[in-house]
Design a protein around this motif. Structure first.
Motif, short mmCIF file in Angstrom:
data_model
loop_
_atom_site.label_atom_id
_atom_site.label_comp_id
_atom_site.label_asym_id
_atom_site.label_seq_id
_atom_site.Cartn_x
_atom_site.Cartn_y
_atom_site.Cartn_z
N LEU A 426 0.82 -1.21 0.00
CA LEU A 426 0.00 0.00 0.00
C LEU A 426 0.85 1.26 0.00
CD1 LEU A 426 -2.79 -1.00 2.55
CD2 LEU A 426 -3.00 -0.83 0.06
N SER A 429 3.46 0.91 -3.66
CA SER A 429 2.95 0.67 -5.01
C SER A 429 2.29 1.92 -5.57
CB SER A 429 1.94 -0.49 -5.01
OG SER A 429 0.84 -0.16 -4.19
N LYS A 434 -4.22 -0.60 -5.70
CA LYS A 434 -3.76 -1.02 -4.38
C LYS A 434 -4.77 -1.94 -3.70
CE LYS A 434 -0.81 2.99 -3.53
NZ LYS A 434 -0.44 4.07 -2.59
N THR A 438 -4.24 -5.85 -2.48
CA THR A 438 -4.53 -6.27 -1.11
C THR A 438 -5.45 -7.48 -1.10
OG1 THR A 438 -4.32 -3.98 -0.35
CG2 THR A 438 -5.46 -5.52 1.10
#
Length: 559
Positions: A426, A429, A434, A438
């Motif tokens: 997070l 990147s 994002k 995740t």
């Protein structure tokens, strides 16, 4: 001297006494000398050049496009062919270095695995276990003694190797540093070989061949990358290169002050661009070597934790649950450090998929090492059934107990990796993906938990081949999504929902609808809950059955 060695390490004394015979010493000495002579003659034959020939050792410049990349040979004022002698000596030094790495690691590991496998087959290792010597003393003696003829072969090559290095204008401290790094690498690979031989006892004579072939393949692949690639991958795969001692040779080549175009191998660009959390440690030979040795030291330490456990009790898990948490933490710190070399718009997805691949293979190795087998679980189930403990103590036992089932421990290991990984992704990147990344890593963690619980469940089966059944079941779970995609003729990220049930869900998470993701999440959660419930039921039943059997035995003995 042998008496002193016997006092210091009896195992080493036995290995030396059994292997250093006049006949074997003579054979190895002749083989080393003849091999060096033939190699030197081969290289000497490359210098039989005439004017107008093309060779990498010549100094003439070819104008226009020639049919090869070699330079033309010219004569000096005395009629001799002008050659770059330092380059010739460097080629000899590098060739001997690579050959030495392969001989020491591949042959040495084969000998160690074969020796420990033989000891296991003859049950002599059980007698050694009864001695007061520690695992470090016994296997340290084997590491020093079993490949002693390989050491002799290598030591006899040191004079020619060192002379070649000095003639190529390589500084002597760098040559010594390479020898030191090679010794550290040998200790790491030999330790891994011993642990492999203690764990994979059912492979028989194939055990040594399998271990040595894996090492040969690893060395061949990484040597090719280090030797010929101007830059590395800038992904997790670069971490593997640090386990090959050949990674030090670009420093050696650079020290000769010959131009990279002249040498045309082992470019230092790859190491110069290699970074760990943005720190370019490998631009300097000292710090680069220190990092490589530290990497070896950390993972050698963990290998020895497994060796000690399996030596003193062959039925124990390879590593304890507590140590598994520390290993997971070490792994993700290293893995993430090399992933963050180059997170950008162009290669971000590739880097994170490579990270997920590494995580998957790590857990594929970790799960069997912390998963207890049927008899151990039965003993634990009987104890739990006979002794009522508080939920707090039971939770501690499931987290840290030596004989308790592994699912909770696997969940904790996955959580350690995921909780370190997701914030890093997070933060570092780019773009709007994002959330997708995740979710992809969360799905990956859930699939690993499913593999772990099912693997533990199959190890409770009352069958002599339960290891094979458990491995085959997990393999089918891993490969079935990919086989389904092949049957459906999927291209790219088509049928992305199937990717979410694979080991690498990050590939298909981008194009999956939120509702589909929710369905996949609920399905995976249901599989985890159902499998865990089934495991608990099996263990409860086993505990009751074992307790009844013990009570019946006591009653019959009293009557």
């Amino acid at each position: 001297m042998l008496h002193n060695i016997g006092e210091w390490n009896p195992q080493l004394f036995r290995e030396i006494q059994g292997r250093l015979k006049p006949k074997t010493i003579s054979i190895v000495t002749l083989a080393s000398i003849i091999g060096q002579f033939l190699l030197f003659v081969y290289f000497k034959g490359m210098l039989t050049l005439k004017e107008g020939n093309y060779s990498r050792y010549c100094t003439g410049i070819v104008e226009g496009n020639s049919y090869n990349s070699y330079d033309m040979c010219n004569l000096d004022l005395w009629g001799n062919v002008q050659i770059i002698k330092e380059l010739w000596w460097l080629d000899l030094f590098i060739t001997m270095s690579i050959m030495g790495v392969f001989i020491l690691l591949v042959v040495g590991c084969y000998m160690l695995i074969a020796d420990v496998s033989k000891e296991n087959a003859k049950n002599t290792l059980n007698f050694i276990r009864l001695t007061p010597q520690s695992a470090m003393t016994i296997f340290g003696g084997k590491i020093l003694g079993v490949p002693i003829l390989v050491y002799l072969f290598g030591i006899l090559a040191v004079p020619l190797h060192s002379i070649a290095g000095l003639k190529a204008n390589i500084s002597f401290p760098l040559i010594l540093a390479f020898y030191g790094l090679l010794a550290v690498a040998c200790f790491f690979f030999y330790s891994a070989s011993i642990l492999f031989s203690l764990v994979s006892t059912g492979l028989g004579n194939f055990q040594a061949w399998l271990g040595s072939m894996v090492i040969f393949f690893f060395l061949s692949t990484t040597v090719g990358v280090i030797m010929n690639s101007p830059t590395f991958s800038n992904m997790s795969f670069d971490w593997l290169l640090l386990f090959n001692p050949v990674i030090f040779l670009p420093y050696v080549v650079k020290s000769t002050f010959l131009s990279p175009q002249t040498i045309n191998y082992f470019s230092l660009n790859g190491l110069n661009n290699l970074s760990f959390y943005g720190n370019f440690w490998w631009k300097n030979a000292f710090f680069g070597s220190l990092f490589i040795i530290t990497n070896y030291a950390i993972w050698t330490f963990w290998l020895w934790q497994g060796i000690k456990r399996r030596f003193h009790n062959p039925t124990d898990t390879v590593i304890s649950k507590y140590h598994s948490y520390l290993i997971s933490a070490c792994f993700i710190v290293f893995n993430m450090g090399f992933t963050l070399q180059q997170i950008n718009y162009d290669r971000q997805n590739e880097s994170l998929i490579a990270l997920q691949v590494f995580n998957f293979f790590f857990f594929l190795l970790l799960i069997p090492t912390i998963t207890p087998h049927r008899q151990t679980l039965q003993d634990w189930a009987r104890y739990s059934h006979e002794n009522s403990v508080s939920s707090r103590n039971k939770m501690a036992d499931l987290l840290l107990g030596e004989k308790s089932p592994s699912p909770l421990s696997i969940i904790v290991n996955v959580s350690i990796v995921t909780l370190y990984l997701i914030p890093s992704v997070l933060i570092f990147s780019y773009g709007e993906d994002k959330l997708s990344y995740t979710i992809g890593f969360l799905f990956s963690g859930m699939m690993i938990i499913i593999y772990g619980i099912i693997f533990q469940l199959f190890l409770t089966v009352k069958n002599q081949k339960r290891n094979l059944i458990a491995s085959a079941s997990i393999s089918s779970l891993i490969f079935s999504p990919f086989l389904t995609l092949i049957i459906l003729g999927a291209k790219g990220t088509e049928y992305n929902i199937i990717w979410l049930f694979s080991a690498f869900p990050l590939v298909g998470v981008d194009l999956t609808y939120p509702l589909s993701m929710l369905g996949v999440f609920l399905t995976q959660a249901m599989i985890i809950i159902t499998s865990n419930y089934q495991l608990k039921r099996v263990l409860n039943k086993a505990g009751i059955s074992e307790t009844k059997a013990l009570l019946n035995d006591r009653v019959s003995s009293l009557s």
